[in-house]
Scaffold this motif. Sequence first.
Motif, PDB file in Angstrom:
ATOM      1  N   GLY A 120      14.211 -13.041 -12.872  1.00  0.00           N
ATOM      2  CA  GLY A 120      12.866 -12.930 -12.312  1.00  0.00           C
ATOM      3  C   GLY A 120      12.516 -11.486 -12.054  1.00  0.00           C
ATOM      4  O   GLY A 120      13.360 -10.597 -12.174  1.00  0.00           O
ATOM      5  N   PRO A 121      11.271 -11.237 -11.708  1.00  0.00           N
ATOM      6  CA  PRO A 121      10.865  -9.851 -11.457  1.00  0.00           C
ATOM      7  C   PRO A 121      11.536  -9.332 -10.199  1.00  0.00           C
ATOM      8  O   PRO A 121      11.771 -10.080  -9.259  1.00  0.00           O
ATOM      9  CB  PRO A 121       9.350  -9.958 -11.276  1.00  0.00           C
ATOM     10  N   GLY A 122      11.867  -8.045 -10.189  1.00  0.00           N
ATOM     11  CA  GLY A 122      12.456  -7.457  -8.989  1.00  0.00           C
ATOM     12  C   GLY A 122      11.531  -7.629  -7.800  1.00  0.00           C
ATOM     13  O   GLY A 122      11.924  -8.084  -6.743  1.00  0.00           O
ATOM     14  N   ARG A 123      10.264  -7.304  -7.986  1.00  0.00           N
ATOM     15  CA  ARG A 123       9.225  -7.494  -6.982  1.00  0.00           C
ATOM     16  C   ARG A 123       7.937  -7.857  -7.709  1.00  0.00           C
ATOM     17  O   ARG A 123       7.499  -7.139  -8.598  1.00  0.00           O
ATOM     18  CB  ARG A 123       8.950  -6.218  -6.184  1.00  0.00           C
ATOM     19  N   HIS A 124       7.350  -8.975  -7.351  1.00  0.00           N
ATOM     20  CA  HIS A 124       6.061  -9.370  -7.927  1.00  0.00           C
ATOM     21  C   HIS A 124       4.989  -8.437  -7.372  1.00  0.00           C
ATOM     22  O   HIS A 124       5.032  -8.063  -6.202  1.00  0.00           O
ATOM     23  CB  HIS A 124       5.749 -10.820  -7.581  1.00  0.00           C
TER      24      HIS A 124
ATOM     25  N   TRP B 288      14.949 -24.207 -11.639  1.00  0.00           N
ATOM     26  CA  TRP B 288      13.947 -23.594 -12.517  1.00  0.00           C
ATOM     27  C   TRP B 288      12.662 -23.315 -11.765  1.00  0.00           C
ATOM     28  O   TRP B 288      11.950 -22.362 -12.072  1.00  0.00           O
ATOM     29  CB  TRP B 288      13.712 -24.373 -13.804  1.00  0.00           C
ATOM     30  N   GLU B 289      12.360 -24.118 -10.734  1.00  0.00           N
ATOM     31  CA  GLU B 289      11.166 -23.847  -9.943  1.00  0.00           C
ATOM     32  C   GLU B 289      11.274 -22.524  -9.197  1.00  0.00           C
ATOM     33  O   GLU B 289      10.274 -21.845  -8.983  1.00  0.00           O
ATOM     34  CB  GLU B 289      10.885 -24.992  -8.971  1.00  0.00           C
ATOM     35  N   ASP B 290      12.479 -22.134  -8.795  1.00  0.00           N
ATOM     36  CA  ASP B 290      12.662 -20.840  -8.139  1.00  0.00           C
ATOM     37  C   ASP B 290      12.225 -19.704  -9.059  1.00  0.00           C
ATOM     38  O   ASP B 290      11.560 -18.766  -8.629  1.00  0.00           O
ATOM     39  CB  ASP B 290      14.127 -20.637  -7.727  1.00  0.00           C
ATOM     40  N   THR B 291      12.603 -19.784 -10.327  1.00  0.00           N
ATOM     41  CA  THR B 291      12.192 -18.766 -11.285  1.00  0.00           C
ATOM     42  C   THR B 291      10.680 -18.813 -11.480  1.00  0.00           C
ATOM     43  O   THR B 291      10.009 -17.775 -11.465  1.00  0.00           O
ATOM     44  CB  THR B 291      12.907 -18.957 -12.639  1.00  0.00           C
ATOM     45  N   PHE B 292      10.140 -20.007 -11.668  1.00  0.00           N
ATOM     46  CA  PHE B 292       8.691 -20.184 -11.824  1.00  0.00           C
ATOM     47  C   PHE B 292       7.955 -19.517 -10.662  1.00  0.00           C
ATOM     48  O   PHE B 292       7.027 -18.728 -10.856  1.00  0.00           O
ATOM     49  CB  PHE B 292       8.361 -21.681 -11.890  1.00  0.00           C
ATOM     50  N   LEU B 293       8.365 -19.825  -9.440  1.00  0.00           N
ATOM     51  CA  LEU B 293       7.682 -19.312  -8.259  1.00  0.00           C
ATOM     52  C   LEU B 293       7.843 -17.804  -8.096  1.00  0.00           C
ATOM     53  O   LEU B 293       6.923 -17.126  -7.629  1.00  0.00           O
ATOM     54  CB  LEU B 293       8.171 -20.050  -7.010  1.00  0.00           C
ATOM     55  N   ALA B 294       8.985 -17.265  -8.497  1.00  0.00           N
ATOM     56  CA  ALA B 294       9.177 -15.819  -8.409  1.00  0.00           C
ATOM     57  C   ALA B 294       8.201 -15.087  -9.325  1.00  0.00           C
ATOM     58  O   ALA B 294       7.650 -14.053  -8.962  1.00  0.00           O
ATOM     59  CB  ALA B 294      10.623 -15.457  -8.769  1.00  0.00           C
ATOM     60  N   PHE B 295       7.974 -15.630 -10.520  1.00  0.00           N
ATOM     61  CA  PHE B 295       7.031 -15.010 -11.440  1.00  0.00           C
ATOM     62  C   PHE B 295       5.582 -15.285 -11.039  1.00  0.00           C
ATOM     63  O   PHE B 295       4.690 -14.517 -11.374  1.00  0.00           O
ATOM     64  CB  PHE B 295       7.274 -15.496 -12.873  1.00  0.00           C
TER      65      PHE B 295
ATOM     66  N   GLY C  64      12.316  -2.503   3.034  1.00  0.00           N
ATOM     67  CA  GLY C  64      12.020  -3.318   1.859  1.00  0.00           C
ATOM     68  C   GLY C  64      13.062  -3.203   0.764  1.00  0.00           C
ATOM     69  O   GLY C  64      12.886  -3.727  -0.318  1.00  0.00           O
ATOM     70  N   ASP C  65      14.165  -2.532   1.027  1.00  0.00           N
ATOM     71  CA  ASP C  65      15.160  -2.304  -0.016  1.00  0.00           C
ATOM     72  C   ASP C  65      16.455  -3.043   0.316  1.00  0.00           C
ATOM     73  O   ASP C  65      17.494  -2.433   0.532  1.00  0.00           O
ATOM     74  CB  ASP C  65      15.423  -0.809  -0.172  1.00  0.00           C
ATOM     75  N   THR C  66      16.385  -4.364   0.392  1.00  0.00           N
ATOM     76  CA  THR C  66      17.563  -5.163   0.695  1.00  0.00           C
ATOM     77  C   THR C  66      18.366  -5.456  -0.556  1.00  0.00           C
ATOM     78  O   THR C  66      19.474  -5.957  -0.471  1.00  0.00           O
ATOM     79  CB  THR C  66      17.163  -6.518   1.310  1.00  0.00           C
ATOM     80  N   GLY C  67      17.760  -5.169  -1.721  1.00  0.00           N
ATOM     81  CA  GLY C  67      18.393  -5.542  -2.978  1.00  0.00           C
ATOM     82  C   GLY C  67      18.059  -6.966  -3.374  1.00  0.00           C
ATOM     83  O   GLY C  67      18.494  -7.447  -4.405  1.00  0.00           O
ATOM     84  N   LEU C  68      17.284  -7.667  -2.529  1.00  0.00           N
ATOM     85  CA  LEU C  68      16.890  -9.041  -2.838  1.00  0.00           C
ATOM     86  C   LEU C  68      15.661  -9.026  -3.742  1.00  0.00           C
ATOM     87  O   LEU C  68      14.689  -8.335  -3.466  1.00  0.00           O
ATOM     88  CB  LEU C  68      16.547  -9.812  -1.562  1.00  0.00           C
ATOM     89  N   THR C  69      15.724  -9.795  -4.819  1.00  0.00           N
ATOM     90  CA  THR C  69      14.565  -9.936  -5.694  1.00  0.00           C
ATOM     91  C   THR C  69      13.654 -11.021  -5.135  1.00  0.00           C
ATOM     92  O   THR C  69      14.054 -11.788  -4.248  1.00  0.00           O
ATOM     93  CB  THR C  69      14.994 -10.333  -7.121  1.00  0.00           C
ATOM     94  N   ASP C  70      12.433 -11.095  -5.665  1.00  0.00           N
ATOM     95  CA  ASP C  70      11.533 -12.161  -5.223  1.00  0.00           C
ATOM     96  C   ASP C  70      12.094 -13.531  -5.560  1.00  0.00           C
ATOM     97  O   ASP C  70      11.900 -14.482  -4.812  1.00  0.00           O
ATOM     98  CB  ASP C  70      10.140 -11.987  -5.831  1.00  0.00           C
TER      99      ASP C  70
END
Length: 154
Positions: A145-149, A60-67, A15-21
């Motif tokens: 965005g959050p690192g992990r939701h 902007w939807e990518d940010t919306f969906l990540a949160f 789970g530590d790929t460095g990829l954020t949600d």
Amino acid sequence: DFNELRHLLLRGSSGDTGLTDKQLRVIFRCVDKDNDNRVEFDEFVDWVYGNDVKTHKQKWEDTFLAFAGRDDRLSEDEFLLLMESSGLLDGDFGHAEAKGVFEHARKKQDTDLDPAGFTKAVARIAKLKKVKKASVLQRVVECEGPGRHSDYMD
């Protein structure tokens, strides 16, 4: 669906790929060209070898969906976190004003905010801050965005 692709991309890496949600959402939306919330083999191959450009709305939807997490809707707390993380909260536009915008933008029968409601919220924020809507959207797009939701803490 998104959760399957997310699991696939994170599997084997503890789970530590460095990829954020947000980054995972970006990948999913880039791959899912027909927006049916499924990644077909052809879509995946096209994404791997293609070079498509995303629209401003998709950004902007990518940010919306990540949160938003798994339900693809922003709760009031998620909305406030997005406002804070994007730097939109300041001395003139604080938590109280953001809560008012959230209440004004959501549908009366809903407790959460969908993407259409978020568009209304952005317009209201721009009006209250006396700036152009594009500058508010730019702050949202630039937000990591959050690192992990918390929805995805397995």
